[in-house]
Structure formats: C-alpha cells, structure tokens
Design an enzyme around this catalytic site. Structure first.
Site, PDB file in Angstrom:
ATOM      1  N   SER A 184       0.776  -1.154  -0.145  1.00  0.00           N
ATOM      2  CA  SER A 184       0.026   0.036  -0.049  1.00  0.00           C
ATOM      3  C   SER A 184       0.897   1.139  -0.006  1.00  0.00           C
ATOM      4  O   SER A 184       0.431   2.377  -0.543  1.00  0.00           O
ATOM      5  CB  SER A 184      -0.863   0.083   1.328  1.00  0.00           C
ATOM      6  N   HIS A 212      -5.664  -3.741  -1.750  1.00  0.00           N
ATOM      7  CA  HIS A 212      -5.097  -2.767  -2.794  1.00  0.00           C
ATOM      8  C   HIS A 212      -4.874  -3.360  -4.174  1.00  0.00           C
ATOM      9  O   HIS A 212      -4.337  -2.879  -4.917  1.00  0.00           O
ATOM     10  CB  HIS A 212      -4.174  -1.923  -2.579  1.00  0.00           C
ATOM     11  N   LYS A 241     -12.299   0.019  -0.233  1.00  0.00           N
ATOM     12  CA  LYS A 241     -11.519   0.848  -1.191  1.00  0.00           C
ATOM     13  C   LYS A 241     -12.271   0.589  -2.571  1.00  0.00           C
ATOM     14  O   LYS A 241     -13.064   1.457  -2.975  1.00  0.00           O
ATOM     15  CB  LYS A 241     -10.225   0.269  -1.377  1.00  0.00           C
TER      16      LYS A 241
END
Length: 396
Positions: A184, A212, A241
């Site tokens: 990340s 991610h 996310k």
C-alpha cells in the site's frame, strides 16, 4: 489523576510535531470523488483508495440506502447470536463467487480480517513467513498467533526460499507465506507467480492481503493472484476501497476454513455484524466491478496512471517504479512532505504527506493515487500544481 502521565503524553505529542510527523486531519464536506470540498472550496482529490470511482457513485449510494431501509441501521448483535441477516449471506456468496473461492467470512474491518486469520488456523507447531513490507494489520495478526515467525525482504525470492528451508528444517507442521498482493505505501505488486512456485516446492500455503488489488487488478478485477494467473489459499480484502469505499473486510478460503474461522476468529465472534447499508453498497459495487462496465473502469484507471506517471517523471520527480495506481512521490524528509502537501492544497489539489511510522524514517513521501473517475485534464492540472510546488520548495 497522575500528572506525570499527562505530561508525558503532551511531551510525546510535542516531539512528534517537532519532527514534522504530525498527521493533520482535514475535514471533507462532500462525498468522495475526483473533486471534493475542503476548507470551503472544491479541490482535486489525488489521495484516495477510490480506484474505480464507485465511492460516490449514485447507484452504490442508493443500494446502501435501500438496504438500510429494508434491514434497519444494524443487527445490534454479533453474527452468531442474532446478527446474521440474509444480506450478510448474500454478500458472502457474492464476494466468494466474484473472487473464485468456496466461501467467505465477513468482518467489521479489513484490519480485523488480518487480525483474525492466523491465530485460529496456526499454532506452535506451525510457521508464518511474512514479507517485510506487509501491512500493519498482518504484522499485528501474526503477533497474536503462537506460530514461529520468519521474515523476508520485500519480494526477495532468494530470502523467501531461505526462510522456507529454515522453517522446514525446524520441523514446521504447516508453513504459510503471508504477503500483501499490492503493497500500500509503495504500489509494488507481489511476485505471486514466483511465490506460488516456492510454495509448491516447500509445501506451503499462501495468504494474500488484496485490499489494494481487489476490483481492479487482474481479469475482472479479481486481484493480484488473478493478475499472475495463480491460485492461493486465503485472500483477505475490503469493501472500503475499490468495492464501494464504505468499510468492512473479508476472508475468502475453502469452506472448511471459513467454517473454522466462524467458530474461532475473535474479531468475528466479538464484533457487531456489518451494517446493512455497507452490505447493500458493497453488493452493487461488486456487480459493477465484475461486469463489462468494470472492464471499462479498469482500462481508464490504468490509462490515468500511465499518463500521470509519465508526466511526473518528465517533470523531474522521484517516483517509485511500477504500474499500480498507487504512485508515491518520494521526498525523504517528513517536514518537506508536509510542506509540499500544504502547498498543493493551496494550489487546489488534495494530497497527504506520509511519514514515520507509516513509512520508514527518511522515506517520507506523498502517496498519490489514481482513480477511474479522474479525467486527463485533472491529471494534467495536478502535475502542473506539483511542478509549481516542487520548484518553490526546491524538490525539482
């Protein structure tokens, strides 16, 4: 009250501030998107995990509202008492099918997923081999487990093999290699094809944190393992996310693993069930990400990343290499990173300086992140602002 305690707290805060490590909170007065409202004005947003641009999508928003209208604000309980709703099972099935696993267990946060996976599955007879750049939640999860711990330098396959040999020589019952799918702070993508080969050679399991990566890496956005065309044993991820931007985490695995986790994982057993609004929004985000529109969003995301990376490099900025939409602008000094971020906000671009303990000392940076919702014009405006700030502060 003990005055010495509060004196120590104040002194520590003063020391953090003196080192330029204070992390300010900036209040956002709008929904998430490529343009947000900060300090009374609209600014470009280049500091968000909203990779597909779905956090502010009206369909995702309305799906959450409709779920809350039907199911209420929440279950007011943990899952095994009276907290499992039909929509929880629907979301577990949807994410498992999307990512290609037998089953899923939901958590209140992705941090809890990583905090809850190791202790129920691995004991003193086992070994965990962990990448040095793994997320803090993996590190904390490993600490809660009694398995023997090994560490290898980021994506260093020679050192990983050495650690696997050591674990096997020590008589480990089970070995699990734990890694972020995409790291990340750096945007590096794990070498899961090479990790898979070593895992097969040394009879090891693979755990991947794909927070991610889920939604935008690999075919249909199924993640880093799909990007490399390999299979893994456990995937942890988030709905906070690319998949809607709300909150909540999950572990995908074989059905018997999920069954055991539902009996033993403490963050699952002792935390309230995910709110219906989060579930509804996440279901809609999965539907979009997994379909033809998701392919178009992913193409736009990586086109944006390529344009921004090329322009920033041409302007003279020090970037970490990669293809991920996380693109760190390396500055080194913590105070400089904060000064650049502050100047960028003045120039109409919202970014954040990252410094210790989020990243190692001396490696302060501004972690810029691309979204499918950004336009080329917005990217060019941001590069121009960085160029202005960089020249003024003698970065370039």
């Amino acid at each position: 009250m003990t005055a010495s305690f509060y004196d120590r707290v104040r002194a520590e805060l003063a020391d953090i501030d003196a080192q330029g490590l204070t992390k300010p909170e900036r209040i956002i007065a709008s929904r998430q998107g490529p343009v947000i409202r900060v300090a009374g004005r609209d600014v470009l947003n280049f500091c968000t995990n909203n990779y597909l641009g779905l956090a502010g999508d009206e369909r995702v928003t309305e799906a959450g509202i409709e779920a809350q209208r039907r199911w209420g604000a929440g279950a007011a309980s943990v899952r095994f008492i009276c907290g499992t709703l039909e929509i929880h099972k629907e979301l577990e099935r949807a994410i498992a099918d999307y990512l290609g696993f037998e089953d899923t267990i939901l958590f209140a946060a992705a941090f809890d997923a990583n905090g809850g996976i190791f202790e129920p599955l691995f004991g003193e007879e086992d070994a965990i081999v962990s990448d040095s750049l793994n997320h803090a939640s993996i590190i904390d999860g490993v600490r809660l487990c009694k398995a023997k711990r090994y560490r290898f330098a980021n994506s260093d396959m020679d050192e990983l093999e050495t650690r696997l040999k050591e674990a096997r020589a020590a008589g480990a019952r089970n070995i699990v290699i734990a890694t972020d799918g995409a790291f990340s702070m750096d945007g590096y993508i794990a070498k899961l094809n090479e990790i898979r080969a070593l895992a097969d050679r040394y009879d090891a399991l693979i755990m991947v944190d794909d927070c991610h990566a889920t939604g935008f890496l690999g075919p249909q956005g199924r993640g880093s393992y799909a990007h490399h065309g390999v299979q893994v044993d456990f995937v942890t991820g988030t709905f906070g996310k690319a998949l809607g931007g709300a909150m909540g985490g999950f572990i995908c695995a074989k059905s018997e693993v999920v069954a055991l986790l539902k009996q033993r994982a403490r963050p699952y057993l002792f935390s309230n069930a995910l709110s219906p609004a989060v579930c509804g929004s996440s279901l809609e985000a999965i539907r979009i990400a997994g379909g033809p529109e998701g392919d178009a969003l992913r193409s736009r995301l990586f086109a944006n990343a390529a344009r921004y990376r090329a322009a920033m490099a041409a302007a003279g900025f020090n970037l970490l290499e990669g293809q991920h939409p996380i693109i760190p602008v390396m500055l080194g000094d913590a105070k400089l990173a904060q000064d650049v971020a502050a100047r960028m906000l003045e120039l109409g671009v919202y970014v954040i300086g990252f410094s210790f303990p989020v990243v190692p000392r001396g490696q302060a940076r501004i972690r810029t992140q691309m979204s499918a919702a950004h336009t080329f014009e917005q990217i060019d405006q941001t590069v121009a602002a960085f160029t202005t700030a960089g020249k003024e502060l003698r970065v370039i």
